[in-house]
Scaffold this motif. Structure first.
Motif, mmCIF file in Angstrom:
data_model
loop_
_atom_site.group_PDB
_atom_site.id
_atom_site.type_symbol
_atom_site.label_atom_id
_atom_site.label_comp_id
_atom_site.label_asym_id
_atom_site.label_seq_id
_atom_site.Cartn_x
_atom_site.Cartn_y
_atom_site.Cartn_z
ATOM 1 N N ILE A 55 8.523 7.512 -7.611
ATOM 2 C CA ILE A 55 7.068 7.615 -7.614
ATOM 3 C C ILE A 55 6.487 6.749 -6.500
ATOM 4 N N GLY A 56 5.226 6.960 -6.197
ATOM 5 C CA GLY A 56 4.548 6.173 -5.178
ATOM 6 C C GLY A 56 3.438 6.989 -4.554
ATOM 7 N N CYS A 57 2.678 6.344 -3.712
ATOM 8 C CA CYS A 57 1.540 6.982 -3.065
ATOM 9 C C CYS A 57 1.989 8.146 -2.186
ATOM 10 N N TRP A 111 -7.501 10.431 -2.145
ATOM 11 C CA TRP A 111 -6.553 10.084 -3.206
ATOM 12 C C TRP A 111 -5.633 8.954 -2.728
ATOM 13 N N ILE A 112 -5.170 9.037 -1.485
ATOM 14 C CA ILE A 112 -4.318 7.981 -0.941
ATOM 15 C C ILE A 112 -5.091 6.658 -0.860
ATOM 16 N N TYR A 113 -6.317 6.715 -0.345
ATOM 17 C CA TYR A 113 -7.123 5.497 -0.239
ATOM 18 C C TYR A 113 -7.386 4.858 -1.599
ATOM 19 N N SER A 155 -5.990 1.378 -6.472
ATOM 20 C CA SER A 155 -6.926 0.985 -7.537
ATOM 21 C C SER A 155 -6.951 1.970 -8.704
ATOM 22 N N ASP A 156 -6.750 3.256 -8.427
ATOM 23 C CA ASP A 156 -6.922 4.269 -9.474
ATOM 24 C C ASP A 156 -5.631 4.735 -10.142
#
Length: 172
Positions: free
Chosen positions: A11-13, A130-132, A136-137
């Protein structure tokens, strides 16, 4: 290195390199790789229904071994319940943004190997946003679920440490 896990989540950005790591680790460990993007997306960026996706995902999860890459937060707890190890690529937002733009250049006019054929590589404002907002989210929720599970995991904060870890495996 001794590593006996057979059901591994990555998982990850977006842009962190989940699919690349999945392919590399799959080769080293001789495990099949499943890209969630290939399950979710139909050609021309049309998505499956959640019900279709869930059926296909369950087919993969019940197999004896796999490496599955992708976030898809809605199904994270379900995937984690089948996993015996998880890798979290927790890279900087700037690196992930740069990587998705590099990927667009690399696969301009074609589909990347971990994506459904007919989904030409692109980055739109929604994906960039979404990446930015991932740190935080998305990250806090996924880390909470991961930390409250019994699944062992490792978090990598940069590509160098990920590569070093990957290189610690003997090639089969």
């Amino acid at each position: 290195m001794e590593f006996n896990y057979k059901r591994i989540l990555i998982i990850g950005c977006g842009g962190a390199g989940k699919s690349t790591l999945a392919r590399q680790l799959g080769k080293k460990l001789n495990l099949p790789v499943v890209h969630l993007d290939k399950i979710w997306w139909l050609p021309n960026w049309q998505n499956r229904t959640k019900e279709e996706f869930d059926i296909l995902l369950k087919e993969e999860l019940t197999k004896s071994c796999w490496i599955i890459d992708g976030n898809y937060q809605r199904t994270f707890e379900q995937r984690l319940s089948f996993a015996d190890f998880c890798i979290f690529l927790d890279y900087s937002t700037s690196l992930c943004i740069k990587s998705v733009h590099d990927r667009v250049k690399q696969f301009s006019g074609k589909s990347r190997p971990d994506m459904t054929e007919g989904c030409l590589e692109m980055v739109d404002s929604e994906f960039e946003e979404w990446i930015y907002n991932f740190q935080s989210d998305v990250k806090p929720k996924m880390m909470s679920v991961l930390q409250n599970s019994e699944v062992p995991f490792i978090v990598f904060n940069d590509r160098e440490s990920t590569e070093s870890w990957l290189n610690s495996f003997n090639n089969n």
